[in-house]
Design a protein around this motif. Sequence first.
Motif, PDB file in Angstrom:
ATOM      1  N   THR A  26       0.861  -1.178   0.000  1.00  0.00           N
ATOM      2  CA  THR A  26       0.000   0.000   0.000  1.00  0.00           C
ATOM      3  C   THR A  26       0.902   1.233   0.000  1.00  0.00           C
ATOM      4  OG1 THR A  26      -1.675  -1.189   1.230  1.00  0.00           O
ATOM      5  CG2 THR A  26      -1.867   1.212   1.163  1.00  0.00           C
ATOM      6  N   GLU A  74       6.036   6.282   1.496  1.00  0.00           N
ATOM      7  CA  GLU A  74       5.389   7.474   0.950  1.00  0.00           C
ATOM      8  C   GLU A  74       6.294   8.036  -0.141  1.00  0.00           C
ATOM      9  OE1 GLU A  74       3.367  11.388   2.793  1.00  0.00           O
ATOM     10  OE2 GLU A  74       5.540  11.470   2.689  1.00  0.00           O
ATOM     11  N   ARG A  84      -4.310   9.217  -3.806  1.00  0.00           N
ATOM     12  CA  ARG A  84      -3.329   9.489  -2.749  1.00  0.00           C
ATOM     13  C   ARG A  84      -2.765   8.193  -2.175  1.00  0.00           C
ATOM     14  NH1 ARG A  84      -2.060  15.108  -2.541  1.00  0.00           N
ATOM     15  NH2 ARG A  84      -3.535  15.777  -4.104  1.00  0.00           N
ATOM     16  N   ARG A  85      -3.507   7.133  -2.343  1.00  0.00           N
ATOM     17  CA  ARG A  85      -3.034   5.831  -1.876  1.00  0.00           C
ATOM     18  C   ARG A  85      -3.304   4.803  -2.972  1.00  0.00           C
ATOM     19  NH1 ARG A  85      -2.142   5.537   3.593  1.00  0.00           N
ATOM     20  NH2 ARG A  85      -2.648   3.342   3.795  1.00  0.00           N
ATOM     21  N   GLU A 133       6.173  -0.525   2.264  1.00  0.00           N
ATOM     22  CA  GLU A 133       5.124   0.482   2.427  1.00  0.00           C
ATOM     23  C   GLU A 133       5.811   1.843   2.586  1.00  0.00           C
ATOM     24  OE1 GLU A 133       1.832  -0.595   2.699  1.00  0.00           O
ATOM     25  OE2 GLU A 133       2.423  -2.693   2.480  1.00  0.00           O
ATOM     26  N   SER A 159       1.569   5.336  -0.442  1.00  0.00           N
ATOM     27  CA  SER A 159       0.906   6.640  -0.312  1.00  0.00           C
ATOM     28  C   SER A 159       1.731   7.679  -1.070  1.00  0.00           C
ATOM     29  CB  SER A 159       0.744   7.029   1.155  1.00  0.00           C
ATOM     30  OG  SER A 159       1.997   7.043   1.798  1.00  0.00           O
ATOM     31  N   PHE A 160       1.058   8.723  -1.518  1.00  0.00           N
ATOM     32  CA  PHE A 160       1.718   9.723  -2.370  1.00  0.00           C
ATOM     33  C   PHE A 160       1.538  11.127  -1.821  1.00  0.00           C
ATOM     34  CE2 PHE A 160       0.349   6.231  -5.123  1.00  0.00           C
ATOM     35  CZ  PHE A 160       1.584   5.811  -5.576  1.00  0.00           C
ATOM     36  N   ARG A 161       2.603  11.898  -1.909  1.00  0.00           N
ATOM     37  CA  ARG A 161       2.542  13.328  -1.635  1.00  0.00           C
ATOM     38  C   ARG A 161       2.692  13.989  -3.005  1.00  0.00           C
ATOM     39  NH1 ARG A 161       6.756  16.183   0.208  1.00  0.00           N
ATOM     40  NH2 ARG A 161       7.851  14.238   0.577  1.00  0.00           N
TER      41      ARG A 161
END
Lengths: 76, 619
Positions: free
Chosen positions: A4, A66, A22-23, A64, A6-8
Amino acid sequence: MTLTLSFRIHPLVTSRSGEIPRRLAIEGPTTAGKIIKDLGLDETEVLAVLKGNYLPMESVIDGEVEIGLYPVLAGG
Amino acid sequence: MKGGYAGRLLHVDLTEEKTEARELPTRLQEDYLGGSGLGTRLLYDMTGPETDPLGPENVLIFVTGPFTGTKVPTSGRHQILAKSPLTGIFGEGDAGGRWGAALKGAKWDGIVVTGAASRPLYLLVEGDAVRLVAADDLWGRDTFETESVLVKRHGTTCRVAAIGPAGERKTPLAAIVHDGADARVAGRCGLGAVMGSKKLKALAVIATEDVLPLDERGLRSHLRERLPLFVENAKGLHLLGTAGGVAGAEKLGDLPLKNWSRGGWDRAAAISGQEMAATILTGRFYCASCPIGCGRTVAIEEGPYRGVVGAGPEYETLGMLGASCLVSDLEAVTYAADICNRCGMDTIETGNAVAMAMEWAEKGILSPAELEGLDLRWGNAGAMVELVRRISRGETFLGRLLGQGVAAAARSLGRGLEAAIHCKGLSFPAHDPRCFNSLALGYATSNRGACHLQGGTYMFEKTALLPELGYDRPQDRHGVAGKGRLNFDAQNVMALFDSLKLCKFLLYAGATLTDIRRWLAFVTGREISLEELMRTGERLFNLKRLYNVRCGISRDDDVLPDRIVSLPRRDEGTGENLPPLTTMLEEYYACRGWDARGVPTRERLLSLGLADEAASLRP
């Protein structure tokens, strides 16, 4: 193994195919370049950043994390 | 030192080997700001159409802006001006690094060099202590060695601006290189040749005090609020440098290919910043007061191009020495760029020259005897490097011919003039006007010849904004209406950037004209309205145009090479688009208040406070 991610996402990074999630849950391992393509982005226009560092497109993602997505700024 | 200005200029007469401090009047500070504006005022007053660019009567002006040396972001810059030996008209170059900040820290706003020495000299400035020093031991050395020797001699706080062998030989494409191997270069217009004509090898400067704004607390508070945004917005430039945009530029139809003769190249990624990061990149560096840090440090340790340690190639260099020559060997381009940096040559002009020679070779314009054993087929990395080496040393017929720059070289050869891609004698930088219509107009009207930075309009057709002037969204790059107005506004803004001394990447970072007005107030105490700020930018741009008008420039010179306006790239990004220059020029002249000859009208000059210049105009 399912990852999983996640993105900034920088405001100037936009997708022609719609909103960027965003995920994202994907089957890993994968690469930064494949993630960018899967998000509908162009790897010549977007760069990936992990913990403040540039992430080359062939970098293997197997955890996992970001990921920051920033516009490549062309020219000088 | 406080308040943005030291209030004095250092005049150096090399013929007499004398130096003198002269006051910088407040009126000049207010009307011309500093940097490019102040330098233009001095150049206009001290030289003219009769001035031989390589004669002792030319002046060489190094000048800071009010922001230089302060904590205003990206202000570690200065401007260098002279009448150009490459174009014969107004010439200027801008450089980052740390030299400008050191000069301001030595309590000088600028250095005005006149005359010519009878022997090689360098100038040493440490606050009020100024002297000319024999440079016989430096003459013949490259720019990296020269910096290294002077830093060893005068200490690690010594900042050096130097010419290399190309400048010493007065090659018209010679540059002035700062900070040694970091290679922050004032590349355009042949300013290194002017320095060489004066036998001035280097200017070594040591700061003696901090440069402070009048309102330190106000500036600090404002920057605390704004800097995180700038850093975030410009992260791409920090991580990949200007080279990060190479592959994207190819896709957009912006990257020059095969001497501006085609579109579409599947090898662009091989010379990109991404490839650099994965292979030869060893570090990143910042100019003074910069929150972005786009500088690259690279090293090549193996193979035919081993030994390079220093600044990595910028986008412009990769575009001209790489893509325009169809060379996809990153290490070869890096090596050729290193030759240019060490010898002190403009990589844009050099790359255009090599690409022009490759086209000449392909079309049989050069005879086998004139090629002198070089296999100048497109994409031949080894031949590209060898030709750059020959140009840098002034060796062989072709090396000497191309060292004149593309326009003079083609005229001198008397054949293949259509392959010389330039405007007013300055070759094109690595952005294609067929990709951005506004750039066609910008290149045609830029005061130093084809230049992407004197208007920078392409930035506003990508992501940059100027909300105070109504540009609150990216402009249509293939549109026509409004391009005259865009160039008018953007050129005036860039004149302000070049005068206050700011890096144009701040626009990508999200800086606004409101930020700039606040910084001016924090640093100098001067409150200026948006209207007055823009009027100042317009004044500065027009004074440069007037300089060129005196040199005989008119509408007849506001033109572009035939292939740029008639040969489509036919690639994915740009397709069949061709910039309609004549139509855009009409709108532009109307915005500028210039007559049909391209001469500023008296009424407009009077409105800009240029009454003396208006009075001197010929009817």
